[in-house]
Each structure stands twice: as structure tokens, then as C-alpha cells.
Scaffold this motif. Structure first.
Motif, PDB file in Angstrom:
ATOM      1  N   LEU A   2       0.823  -1.203   0.000  1.00  0.00           N
ATOM      2  CA  LEU A   2       0.000   0.000   0.000  1.00  0.00           C
ATOM      3  C   LEU A   2       0.858   1.254   0.000  1.00  0.00           C
ATOM      4  O   LEU A   2       0.544   2.227  -0.671  1.00  0.00           O
ATOM      5  N   ARG A   3       1.961   1.207   0.740  1.00  0.00           N
ATOM      6  CA  ARG A   3       2.844   2.368   0.818  1.00  0.00           C
ATOM      7  C   ARG A   3       3.458   2.657  -0.556  1.00  0.00           C
ATOM      8  O   ARG A   3       3.581   3.804  -0.965  1.00  0.00           O
ATOM      9  N   THR A  51       2.596   6.001  10.969  1.00  0.00           N
ATOM     10  CA  THR A  51       3.094   7.044  10.072  1.00  0.00           C
ATOM     11  C   THR A  51       2.065   8.170  10.077  1.00  0.00           C
ATOM     12  O   THR A  51       0.992   8.043   9.481  1.00  0.00           O
ATOM     13  N   ASP A  65      -3.225   7.786  10.728  1.00  0.00           N
ATOM     14  CA  ASP A  65      -2.215   6.822  10.310  1.00  0.00           C
ATOM     15  C   ASP A  65      -2.317   6.549   8.807  1.00  0.00           C
ATOM     16  O   ASP A  65      -3.402   6.241   8.300  1.00  0.00           O
ATOM     17  N   ASP A  67      -1.132   4.044   6.858  1.00  0.00           N
ATOM     18  CA  ASP A  67      -1.525   2.692   6.461  1.00  0.00           C
ATOM     19  C   ASP A  67      -3.001   2.436   6.720  1.00  0.00           C
ATOM     20  O   ASP A  67      -3.691   1.854   5.876  1.00  0.00           O
ATOM     21  N   GLN A  71      -5.725   1.590   3.790  1.00  0.00           N
ATOM     22  CA  GLN A  71      -6.496   0.348   3.885  1.00  0.00           C
ATOM     23  C   GLN A  71      -7.997   0.634   3.878  1.00  0.00           C
ATOM     24  O   GLN A  71      -8.763  -0.073   3.223  1.00  0.00           O
TER      25      GLN A  71
END
Length: 145
Positions: A2-3, A51, A65, A67, A71
Motif C-alpha cells: 500500500l505504501r 506514520t 495513520d 496505512d 487500507q
């Protein structure tokens, strides 16, 4: 995974605390400086932020966040690319990693869930509250009923 998608979609860059945060205007006699409580938990997951990001158009100091945000958007049938705090546009190109919040997170214990931000921008974990006293009072009230 995903990043990497985030970076390919143009996300990235960094930011510090929003401009004006912790800055006092000496000409404004009505400005009263006070401390602010800041959660280190993501508003989406209620877990500690890994993050910290916010959209470039956000004026608040709170982050979410990266992530968890990606998501949530990936899992949605119709992604809603709006900041979960203020509803500003928050698609990957608008997201910025907050270096200030990263330093706050790095400088606090993993068990710390919130910090107190002083008007000068410094921060510290809150003092343990007298929650034990209020819990004791609740038990006493329940026992007397």
C-alpha cells in the motif's frame, strides 16, 4: 504494498505542525495561550499512529495513520478521499507525512496515548490523573445504593 501505491500515486512529502501552531501574536491582547491535549491514536483505528499524515489543506494539528487510511480507502466500494478529521481533500497527492508528529511519537513511550502541547510547541505526557479517586467514589456510590 500500500505504501508503494501511495508513493506511485504522488503521495508523500512532509510537513511540520500547521503554521501558526504554538505561535503567539503579541499584538492580540485577547489571545490567551493555553495547553492543548493531543491524541497519539489514529481516529480511524484508535491505535497509536505509525506514520502520521494529514492533508496539505488541513489546518489542524491532529494526524491519522497512513496505512490505516490507505487500507480504509482500498476496502471501500466508493473511496471517500476526505480527511477523517476535517473533511478536506485527502487523496494521496494531498497527503503529507508530519515530521513534527513523527518526532512526538518517537519521543514518547509506546504506551503513551496522548500528550499535552504547550503554547511554545513543546510537549509532554500528561500527569497521571486522579482517576483512581473517581473510580473509588464510583465504587462507594454503587455500594451505598
Amino acid at each position: 504494498h500500500l505504501r508503494a501505491s501511495f508513493e506511485r500515486m504522488g503521495g508523500g512529502g512532509s510537513s511540520s505542525a500547521p503554521s501558526g501552531f504554538g505561535v503567539l501574536d503579541d499584538d492580540d491582547d485577547e489571545c490567551v495561550a493555553s495547553s492543548v491535549q493531543l491524541s497519539l491514536n489514529c481516529p480511524l483505528t484508535r491505535l497509536r499512529i505509525g506514520t502520521p499524515v494529514r492533508a496539505a489543506g488541513c489546518s489542524h494539528v491532529e494526524c491519522f495513520d497512513l496505512d490505516a487510511w490507505l487500507q480504509c480507502q482500498r476496502a471501500a466500494k466508493l473511496p471517500n478521499w476526505l480527511c477523517p478529521i476535517c473533511s478536506s481533500p485527502a487523496s494521496p497527492p494531498e497527503l503529507r507525512v508530519c515530521s513534527w508528529m513523527q518526532s512526538v511519537l518517537a519521543g514518547t513511550a509506546e504506551t503513551t496515548r496522548e500528550v499535552i502541547i504547550q503554547p511554545d510547541g513543546s510537549h509532554a505526557a500528561p500527569e497521571p490523573s486522579s482517576a483512581g479517586g473517581s473510580e473509588r467514589r464510583k465504587r462507594q456510590r454503587a455500594a451505598s445504593v
